[in-house]
Design a protein around this motif. Structure first.
Motif, PDB file in Angstrom:
ATOM      1  N   LEU A 130       0.822  -1.214   0.000  1.00 33.89           N
ATOM      2  CA  LEU A 130       0.000   0.000   0.000  1.00 33.89           C
ATOM      3  C   LEU A 130       0.854   1.261   0.000  1.00 33.89           C
ATOM      4  O   LEU A 130       0.495   2.275  -0.604  1.00 33.89           O
ATOM      5  CB  LEU A 130      -0.934  -0.002   1.208  1.00 33.89           C
ATOM      6  CG  LEU A 130      -2.065  -1.044   1.182  1.00 33.89           C
ATOM      7  CD1 LEU A 130      -2.761  -1.103   2.534  1.00 33.89           C
ATOM      8  CD2 LEU A 130      -3.061  -0.719   0.071  1.00 33.89           C
ATOM      9  N   LEU A 188       1.847   3.142  -3.223  1.00 34.12           N
ATOM     10  CA  LEU A 188       0.889   4.001  -3.921  1.00 34.12           C
ATOM     11  C   LEU A 188       1.221   5.475  -3.757  1.00 34.12           C
ATOM     12  O   LEU A 188       0.745   6.322  -4.517  1.00 34.12           O
ATOM     13  CB  LEU A 188      -0.533   3.737  -3.403  1.00 34.12           C
ATOM     14  CG  LEU A 188      -1.148   2.381  -3.765  1.00 34.12           C
ATOM     15  CD1 LEU A 188      -2.435   2.164  -2.986  1.00 34.12           C
ATOM     16  CD2 LEU A 188      -1.404   2.285  -5.269  1.00 34.12           C
ATOM     17  N   SER A 212      -2.425   1.409  -9.414  1.00 27.58           N
ATOM     18  CA  SER A 212      -3.437   1.185  -8.373  1.00 27.58           C
ATOM     19  C   SER A 212      -4.113  -0.162  -8.564  1.00 27.58           C
ATOM     20  O   SER A 212      -4.438  -0.860  -7.587  1.00 27.58           O
ATOM     21  CB  SER A 212      -4.470   2.311  -8.381  1.00 27.58           C
ATOM     22  OG  SER A 212      -5.105   2.395  -9.646  1.00 27.58           O
ATOM     23  N   GLY A 213      -4.321  -0.572  -9.807  1.00 32.89           N
ATOM     24  CA  GLY A 213      -4.895  -1.887 -10.077  1.00 32.89           C
ATOM     25  C   GLY A 213      -3.963  -3.009  -9.685  1.00 32.89           C
ATOM     26  O   GLY A 213      -4.389  -4.042  -9.141  1.00 32.89           O
ATOM     27  N   ILE A 233      -1.687  -2.944  -7.272  1.00 32.16           N
ATOM     28  CA  ILE A 233      -1.678  -3.053  -5.815  1.00 32.16           C
ATOM     29  C   ILE A 233      -2.970  -3.687  -5.307  1.00 32.16           C
ATOM     30  O   ILE A 233      -2.949  -4.506  -4.374  1.00 32.16           O
ATOM     31  CB  ILE A 233      -1.450  -1.675  -5.167  1.00 32.16           C
ATOM     32  CG1 ILE A 233      -0.080  -1.144  -5.565  1.00 32.16           C
ATOM     33  CG2 ILE A 233      -1.564  -1.763  -3.644  1.00 32.16           C
ATOM     34  CD1 ILE A 233       1.080  -2.069  -5.231  1.00 32.16           C
ATOM     35  N   ALA A 234      -4.107  -3.350  -5.907  1.00 30.79           N
ATOM     36  CA  ALA A 234      -5.368  -3.985  -5.508  1.00 30.79           C
ATOM     37  C   ALA A 234      -5.316  -5.493  -5.743  1.00 30.79           C
ATOM     38  O   ALA A 234      -5.801  -6.293  -4.926  1.00 30.79           O
ATOM     39  CB  ALA A 234      -6.525  -3.367  -6.288  1.00 30.79           C
ATOM     40  N   PHE A 235      -4.708  -5.895  -6.854  1.00 32.84           N
ATOM     41  CA  PHE A 235      -4.559  -7.307  -7.176  1.00 32.84           C
ATOM     42  C   PHE A 235      -3.679  -8.008  -6.135  1.00 32.84           C
ATOM     43  O   PHE A 235      -4.004  -9.105  -5.654  1.00 32.84           O
ATOM     44  CB  PHE A 235      -3.949  -7.430  -8.572  1.00 32.84           C
ATOM     45  CG  PHE A 235      -3.753  -8.837  -9.066  1.00 32.84           C
ATOM     46  CD1 PHE A 235      -4.829  -9.691  -9.233  1.00 32.84           C
ATOM     47  CD2 PHE A 235      -2.485  -9.301  -9.393  1.00 32.84           C
ATOM     48  CE1 PHE A 235      -4.644 -10.993  -9.703  1.00 32.84           C
ATOM     49  CE2 PHE A 235      -2.293 -10.585  -9.865  1.00 32.84           C
ATOM     50  CZ  PHE A 235      -3.372 -11.437 -10.016  1.00 32.84           C
ATOM     51  N   ILE A 272      -3.061  -7.037  -2.982  1.00 31.28           N
ATOM     52  CA  ILE A 272      -3.747  -7.064  -1.680  1.00 31.28           C
ATOM     53  C   ILE A 272      -4.813  -8.154  -1.663  1.00 31.28           C
ATOM     54  O   ILE A 272      -5.015  -8.840  -0.650  1.00 31.28           O
ATOM     55  CB  ILE A 272      -4.375  -5.688  -1.370  1.00 31.28           C
ATOM     56  CG1 ILE A 272      -3.272  -4.634  -1.202  1.00 31.28           C
ATOM     57  CG2 ILE A 272      -5.243  -5.756  -0.125  1.00 31.28           C
ATOM     58  CD1 ILE A 272      -2.327  -4.893  -0.057  1.00 31.28           C
ATOM     59  N   ALA A 273      -5.499  -8.347  -2.778  1.00 31.53           N
ATOM     60  CA  ALA A 273      -6.522  -9.398  -2.848  1.00 31.53           C
ATOM     61  C   ALA A 273      -5.903 -10.775  -2.640  1.00 31.53           C
ATOM     62  O   ALA A 273      -6.456 -11.630  -1.928  1.00 31.53           O
ATOM     63  CB  ALA A 273      -7.247  -9.329  -4.195  1.00 31.53           C
TER      64      ALA A 273
END
Length: 396
Positions: A295, A298, A367-368, A370-372, A374-375
């Motif tokens: 995170l 970012l 951002s995509g 990092i979201a991937f 974290i998931a």
């Protein structure tokens, strides 16, 4: 049973040799990572296609490790690991002469096959040969070799590419790997624990035993999630930082991997902490630190991004060392095959998630990505809880 005891000369030789094994494997395996933007431009391919130079190796490695574990039961762990290092080092030199992108991909797939002898067998060697009280630290030392090897390979690649070319960089890594392969062959103690040679039926039984061990398989899946997130972030941060407003040179991108020092620290520290505090709680802490580091990348500040990378790397290698040691303890028999299953999923995560991250980068940018990541990390929570609460009885 005679174990390798902490404080002995044998312990020192074994630890240093395994460190070299991890160093060579990861130095060669991940040298293309800082070169992905160069490959995309020079060979006129997309980011996802360029990432296949990493995924081709890790995908082939994942499958070949199953054969390596079986081969070790016939001719011995040390022989297979030494041959793996020598062949991988020679291929590292040969792939520098690839004339086009398909040839480079083929060479990288061969690297994955030859490198398969070290990861699964090194884990099994530690689980079988070292005293149980020191397994966590010994595993941490091996994994610190993988982190420092990955760091050194990437940094050297970046610097030498700026000074000369990416081909010269790969040749240099190959010759360094040959020297360390010689040291590994000379210093690694021969295995002391007698392992019965197994026929095909017994090997099928070995994998069947582990596949029925649900807590063990929960840990196996952790390897996919951890490595998938880790490789995804490192694959595409080079694309981010090579673009405006950063526009970093190749040598600067290579030096970003100096944060792998924190991976070496994390693997040893968390491995020792797990020996004292238990696997589950220490593993949760590692996952939390990994997510927090991701995170932090970012933030627009380069310094904050680097700090986030350091924390992310510390947490990842800590979690990997704990899961690796936990696998060795959960598998009461057929430890080499248990390690192979874990690393099969581990490197499939690198191959599949790492390539999928290229499509996420193309459509959703950083951002995509990092979201991937974290998931993937979030999915590890229920698996750790399950492995902690459902302890299996010893396998027969």
């Amino acid at each position: 049973m005679t174990y390798i005891e902490k404080g002995s000369i044998t312990y020192l030789k074994a630890s240093i040799s395994l460190f070299f094994g991890g160093f060579v494997t990861f130095a060669v395996l991940y040298t293309p990572q800082p070169l992905l933007p160069i490959f995309a431009k020079q060979f006129h391919v997309s980011a996802a296609a360029a990432s296949l130079t990493v995924s081709a190796s890790t995908g082939a490695l994942a499958v070949a490790m199953l054969a390596a574990a079986n081969l070790s039961d016939r001719i011995g762990k040390k022989r297979v690991m030494a041959a793996s290092m020598w062949l991988t080092s020679l291929l590292a030199i040969a792939m520098a002469f690839s004339p086009d992108f398909p040839t480079l991909l083929a060479a990288r797939a061969l690297v994955g096959i030859t490198a398969a002898g070290i990861p699964s067998l090194a884990m099994a060697y530690v689980a079988e040969e070292f005293h149980p009280a020191s397994i966590g630290k010994a595993m941490g030392l091996y994994i610190s070799g993988t982190s420092i090897g990955g760091m050194a390979g990437r940094i050297l690649t970046g610097v030498l590419t700026d000074l000369f070319s990416w081909r010269s960089a790969l040749i240099t890594i190959g010759f360094l790997s040959l020297a360390l392969s010689l040291a590994f062959t000379v210093f690694l103690p021969a295995p002391r624990q007698a392992v019965r040679r197994r026929n095909r039926e017994t090997l099928r039984q070995a994998y069947a035993v582990h596949l029925r061990n649900k807590p063990l398989m929960a840990l196996v899946v952790l390897g996919f999630l951890f490595m998938g997130g880790f490789v995804t972030l490192y694959n595409y941060i080079g694309f981010l930082l090579s673009e405006p407003p950063y526009s970093f040179r190749q040598s600067v991108l290579g030096f970003l991997f100096i944060v792998y020092i924190f991976g070496g620290i994390g693997s040893v520290y968390m491995g020792r902490r797990a020996d004292l505090r238990g696997h589950a709680c220490t593993l949760r802490l590692s996952v939390a630190l990994t997510a927090l580091g991701a995170l932090a990348t970012l933030a627009p500040s380069v310094l904050v991004k680097i700090a986030g990378l350091a924390l992310f790397t510390f947490g990842f290698f800590g979690g990997h060392s704990i899961a690796s040691a936990w696998i060795g303890e959960q598998a009461h028999v057929y430890k080499a095959q248990a390690s192979s299953l874990y690393l099969l999923f581990y490197y499939l995560g690198s191959s599949l998630a790492g390539t999928a991250g290229g499509y996420v980068w193309t459509h959703f940018h950083w951002s995509g990505v990092i979201a991937f990541v974290i998931a993937l990390l979030a999915l590890s929570g229920p698996l750790i809880f399950y492995a902690e609460k459902r302890r299996p009885s010893p396998s027969r």
